[in-house]
Design an enzyme around this catalytic site. Sequence first.
Site, short mmCIF file in Angstrom:
data_model
loop_
_atom_site.label_atom_id
_atom_site.label_comp_id
_atom_site.label_asym_id
_atom_site.label_seq_id
_atom_site.Cartn_x
_atom_site.Cartn_y
_atom_site.Cartn_z
CD GLU A 121 36.09 51.24 42.37
OE1 GLU A 121 36.36 50.64 41.31
OE2 GLU A 121 36.89 51.99 42.95
CD GLU A 173 39.78 46.81 38.79
OE1 GLU A 173 40.00 47.70 37.92
OE2 GLU A 173 39.94 46.97 40.00
CG ASN A 178 42.23 47.97 43.44
OD1 ASN A 178 41.92 47.10 42.63
ND2 ASN A 178 42.31 49.26 43.10
CD GLU A 179 44.27 49.19 39.35
OE1 GLU A 179 44.25 50.43 39.43
OE2 GLU A 179 43.79 48.58 38.37
CE1 TYR A 221 38.58 48.45 33.48
CE2 TYR A 221 40.76 48.43 34.48
CZ TYR A 221 39.39 48.33 34.59
OH TYR A 221 38.82 48.11 35.82
O1 AHR Z 1 37.45 51.65 36.55
C1 AHR Z 1 37.64 50.96 37.74
C2 AHR Z 1 38.98 51.32 38.36
O2 AHR Z 1 40.02 50.97 37.48
C3 AHR Z 1 39.29 50.59 39.64
O3 AHR Z 1 38.88 51.30 40.75
C4 AHR Z 1 40.77 50.48 39.63
O4 AHR Z 1 41.20 49.34 40.32
C5 AHR Z 1 41.16 50.51 38.17
O5 AHR Z 1 42.22 51.37 37.95
#
Ligand code: AHR
Length: 498
Positions: A27, A292, A172-173, A244
């Site tokens: 990214e 992700e 995205n998101e 995450y």
């Molecule tokens: O750390 C990457 C970011 O985390 C990305 O841009 C996003 O999609 C997510 O929130």
Amino acid sequence: MLKAKSIVSKDFIIGQTNDRLFGSFVEHMGSVVYNGIYEPGHGTADEDGFRQDVLGLAKELNLSVVRYPGGNFTSGYNWEDGVGPKAERPVKLDLAWRQIEPNSFGLDEFMRWTRKVGAEAIMTVNLGTRGIDEARNLIEYCNFARGSQYSDLRRSHGVEEPYGIRTWCLGNELDGEWQIARKTADEYGRLACETAKAMRWVDPSIELVAVGSSARHMPTFPEWDRTVLMHTYEHVDHLSLHHYIGKKQNDTKTFLAMPMEMEQQIKDVIATCDYVQSVKRTSKKMKLSFDEWNVWREPDVEYTPWQTGCPYDWVKFHMEDALVFGSALLSILRHSDRIDIACQSLLVNTIPMILTEKGGLAWRNPTFYPFQQVSRYGRGQALRLVTDSPKYDTSLYTDVEIVDSAAVYNEEKGELTVFAVNRGEESVRYDLDMRDFGSLSFEEHLVMRHERLNAVNTSDNPYEVRPQAGGETTLDGGKAECVLAPYSWNVIRFAAAK
Ligand code: AHR
């Protein structure tokens, strides 16, 4: 010594692991691109300005796919700013990460870079500030042969043959408050559906990913996913999920159990997809794109906004992060019947597998190794293990299996690999009953562990945390006895008849 056992049978097949499970993510964020993969003037930079030290490490990961250009970055990005003569490209403000985007690296540079790495690109279109028109022009630029405005624009930039990009993310998101031009599920679902139709009219061969919830803790999860699928089910091939894992309560036992939540998220998303399948009365099964996933830790370097290439979430992962990362990978393997795509996020310098210093060295974070090994030995048929493991409880989780494992059988290569994390502070004797395979021979038992769970790799000491051969395994008549060291990541390899 604690004891655990698994039955490993070639008849208990979950599914063929899709090559796109072994993917990562680049990214325009912090120093992922600038001073990461791209640093003209660096001692190892090639004619394109790509750092060859980073290229070399990326190649070691045997990446199948790399997602680009974001991330949150995509929702405010004009791809046209990043193509054509560099001197004419505009300098822009990127509002996602509050950085200065010089646009000296764009789509054509990324495609050259992926070719050097040997990976396929996954492209994300901007469905934040832009929409159908941008998406149809972008796919025309990338995938249409010639004789139209955007395909000829590409050719005028020296790229005669179309890129033929197969996989496209529809934004995205967009459920997230942090996203530029966030949308409601209905707004996004309608837009994604119409964009999908237009893109497929340009290139019917593409695969499309609709945006699912950006996390399991979102208040709109899984209703967002259901609504989006109601609008898009017929028009897309995959639904995305992101996850995450950050350490909670400063407690290692809880942290090591947290991939269980990631696995629950996978199950919830599958259930939501299957619910919509029933409502739609269709035989089409929706696949998942885990585009992700990663562990997360407080960064080592402070971020300064309105810079180019300033490290963002630049973190030296600890040994314990690599264990959690390994478990996350195993949960993806265990659902390889439904997950087609998975991208570790991000490749370089932001919660990365590869760390760089500007003008200096590139080296491997501890998480690099489990990824590399699963990418090497995780291609084949994922097997459903029948496992009996001792368990533990924490304040947040109950019945956490101390031994977390998965297995992949590659019949063509005659390889059977068992991956296992020991989440406990004691050694575990782990018995494998593999008699179903007939004759097997033991190849190697690789172990990654460290006396200190907070051990890291630094530019001065880049190999402090790394896997070593020599794990204890004996094989007798299809039954193996393995010793899993405390807090360890294990790769136990056998050769099977081809
Ligand atoms: O750390 C990457 C970011 O985390 C990305 O841009 C996003 O999609 C997510 O929130």
